[in-house]
Design a protein around this motif. Structure first.
Motif, mmCIF file in Angstrom:
data_model
loop_
_atom_site.group_PDB
_atom_site.id
_atom_site.type_symbol
_atom_site.label_atom_id
_atom_site.label_comp_id
_atom_site.label_asym_id
_atom_site.label_seq_id
_atom_site.Cartn_x
_atom_site.Cartn_y
_atom_site.Cartn_z
ATOM 1 N N THR A 114 0.818 -1.212 0.000
ATOM 2 C CA THR A 114 0.000 0.000 0.000
ATOM 3 C C THR A 114 0.853 1.265 0.000
ATOM 4 O O THR A 114 0.416 2.289 -0.514
ATOM 5 C CB THR A 114 -0.969 0.024 1.200
ATOM 6 O OG1 THR A 114 -0.231 -0.173 2.412
ATOM 7 C CG2 THR A 114 -2.022 -1.069 1.074
ATOM 8 N N TYR A 115 2.057 1.180 0.531
ATOM 9 C CA TYR A 115 2.920 2.361 0.518
ATOM 10 C C TYR A 115 3.292 2.748 -0.921
ATOM 11 O O TYR A 115 3.695 3.887 -1.169
ATOM 12 C CB TYR A 115 4.168 2.154 1.385
ATOM 13 C CG TYR A 115 5.226 1.265 0.776
ATOM 14 C CD1 TYR A 115 6.344 1.815 0.159
ATOM 15 C CD2 TYR A 115 5.106 -0.117 0.807
ATOM 16 C CE1 TYR A 115 7.321 1.010 -0.401
ATOM 17 C CE2 TYR A 115 6.075 -0.926 0.250
ATOM 18 C CZ TYR A 115 7.180 -0.363 -0.352
ATOM 19 O OH TYR A 115 8.137 -1.162 -0.909
ATOM 20 N N ASP A 118 -1.046 3.248 -2.826
ATOM 21 C CA ASP A 118 -2.011 4.222 -2.306
ATOM 22 C C ASP A 118 -1.574 5.674 -2.470
ATOM 23 O O ASP A 118 -2.284 6.574 -2.035
ATOM 24 C CB ASP A 118 -2.311 3.942 -0.838
ATOM 25 C CG ASP A 118 -3.093 2.652 -0.644
ATOM 26 O OD1 ASP A 118 -3.184 1.857 -1.602
ATOM 27 O OD2 ASP A 118 -3.615 2.428 0.458
ATOM 28 N N VAL A 119 -0.441 5.907 -3.103
ATOM 29 C CA VAL A 119 0.036 7.285 -3.274
ATOM 30 C C VAL A 119 -0.041 7.777 -4.715
ATOM 31 O O VAL A 119 0.132 8.957 -4.966
ATOM 32 C CB VAL A 119 1.475 7.461 -2.730
ATOM 33 C CG1 VAL A 119 1.509 7.231 -1.232
ATOM 34 C CG2 VAL A 119 2.440 6.534 -3.440
ATOM 35 N N GLY A 139 -6.906 4.363 -1.480
ATOM 36 C CA GLY A 139 -6.349 5.604 -0.939
ATOM 37 C C GLY A 139 -6.453 6.742 -1.927
ATOM 38 O O GLY A 139 -7.493 6.999 -2.513
ATOM 39 N N TYR A 140 -5.354 7.419 -2.132
ATOM 40 C CA TYR A 140 -5.283 8.523 -3.090
ATOM 41 C C TYR A 140 -4.487 8.083 -4.305
ATOM 42 O O TYR A 140 -3.785 8.854 -4.915
ATOM 43 C CB TYR A 140 -4.592 9.734 -2.453
ATOM 44 C CG TYR A 140 -5.310 10.228 -1.249
ATOM 45 C CD1 TYR A 140 -6.448 11.011 -1.388
ATOM 46 C CD2 TYR A 140 -4.887 9.902 0.022
ATOM 47 C CE1 TYR A 140 -7.135 11.467 -0.283
ATOM 48 C CE2 TYR A 140 -5.560 10.350 1.132
ATOM 49 C CZ TYR A 140 -6.686 11.137 0.977
ATOM 50 O OH TYR A 140 -7.363 11.564 2.071
ATOM 51 N N GLY A 141 -4.590 6.784 -4.619
ATOM 52 C CA GLY A 141 -3.543 6.243 -5.427
ATOM 53 C C GLY A 141 -3.788 5.724 -6.801
ATOM 54 O O GLY A 141 -4.497 6.276 -7.629
#
Length: 170
Positions: A114-115, A118-119, A139-141
């Motif tokens: 996710t790191y 999700d970006v 996320g915002y990804g």
């Protein structure tokens, strides 16, 4: 493409590889899902021959691929224009059916990246191995997509004519 960095095709940039799972998802601390849990023998090519894989071998491959993907997806180093990552194994637990997302068997199909997902450094991440169709943005990804036919056509949502367009203003 396995760890080569970005490959430019047409107006897009592609990167990826197998992305073996790290065998740690939903496992007790310090334990790995043993490779036989995959349901079939796994072999790793080594110096021209295939040797039986151990959990530590798969983790080593995952760690190397994860490091390369982390470098490739560094926001300061990523190329401008559409960026697409393609991997066999899934980078996000939400690719799995809800009943497997917290199950120990999830480690056979997905890892928690996710790191990276999700970006939104990559515009699209296409993965396989999950035998189900998914299309979501965590996320915002990054949009995560899988459209596999499945074993013997087992995925009823498989769309043979599916086309995805990636538009990036970066």
């Amino acid at each position: 493409m396995d760890g080569q960095g970005w490959v430019e095709l047409s107006d897009g940039h592609f990167a990826g590889g197998t992305l073996w799972t790290d065998l740690r998802l939903n496992q007790p601390a310090g334990e790995l899902l043993y490779p036989r849990e995959f349901g079939e023998p796994i072999g790793i090519r080594d110096a021209g021959s295939i040797i039986p894989a151990r959990g530590s071998d798969i983790v080593r491959l995952h760690e190397a691929e994860r490091c390369v993907l982390s470098e490739i997806l560094d926001p300061d180093a990523a190329p401008s224009g559409p960026r697409i990552v393609v991997t066999h194994f899934a980078p996000h637990v939400d690719v799995l059916p809800i009943h497997l997302q917290s199950h120990p068997a999830a480690a056979a199909s997905a890892s928690d990246l996710t790191y990276l997902t999700d970006v939104g450094v990559a515009d699209l991440w296409i993965c396989g191995h999950v035998h189900r169709t998914v299309d979501f943005v965590p996320g915002y990804g990054t949009r995560i997509l899988s459209n596999p036919r499945g074993e013997e056509g087992s995925n009823p949502r498989f769309d043979e004519g599916f086309v995805v367009e990636v538009d990036s203003t970066r």
